[in-house]
Design a protein around this motif. Structure first.
Motif, PDB file in Angstrom:
ATOM      1  N   ARG A  23      50.823  50.049  22.727  1.00 37.08           N
ATOM      2  CA  ARG A  23      50.674  51.125  23.714  1.00 37.08           C
ATOM      3  C   ARG A  23      51.740  51.104  24.811  1.00 37.08           C
ATOM      4  O   ARG A  23      51.653  51.872  25.763  1.00 37.08           O
ATOM      5  CB  ARG A  23      49.292  51.032  24.373  1.00 37.08           C
ATOM      6  N   LYS A  45      52.622  55.532  21.680  1.00 37.42           N
ATOM      7  CA  LYS A  45      51.912  55.123  22.904  1.00 37.42           C
ATOM      8  C   LYS A  45      50.657  55.938  23.188  1.00 37.42           C
ATOM      9  O   LYS A  45      49.715  55.427  23.759  1.00 37.42           O
ATOM     10  CB  LYS A  45      52.852  55.158  24.101  1.00 37.42           C
ATOM     11  N   ASP A  46      50.623  57.195  22.781  1.00 37.18           N
ATOM     12  CA  ASP A  46      49.465  58.049  23.034  1.00 37.18           C
ATOM     13  C   ASP A  46      48.667  58.371  21.774  1.00 37.18           C
ATOM     14  O   ASP A  46      47.822  59.268  21.793  1.00 37.18           O
ATOM     15  CB  ASP A  46      49.913  59.355  23.704  1.00 37.18           C
TER      16      ASP A  46
END
Length: 87
Positions: A23, A45-46
């Motif tokens: 992340r 990351k999302d």
């Protein structure tokens, strides 16, 4: 030699290491001998799921000699291990 490092921000050599691999917002790919580097956004990351696997595959595609981060999930660790990249 090239090392991948998980980062909190894109501040070049002043960046801080992010403690969670999958992340983290950015990865730095750095040659420790010349200190030349590039910083790339972590596309996973999302992610709603599988962030560690996606991040590990992105990093593995860059073929670093090692990865530095805080915590690696078991799936990310497996991807990097399969690619022969020490963590």
């Amino acid at each position: 030699m090239q090392i991948a490092i998980s980062l909190n921000e894109d501040k070049g050599h002043e960046s801080t290491v992010n403690p969670i691999f999958g992340r983290c917002p950015y990865f730095m790919f750095i040659d420790p001998q010349t200190m030349s580097y590039s910083v790339e956004e972590n596309p996973a990351k999302d992610a709603t799921g599988g962030a560690g696997i996606q991040a590990a595959q992105m990093v593995a595609d860059k073929k670093p000699d090692a990865v530095i981060s805080g915590q690696f999930g078991p799936k990310a660790e497996s991807v990097l291990e399969a690619a022969g990249i020490p963590i």
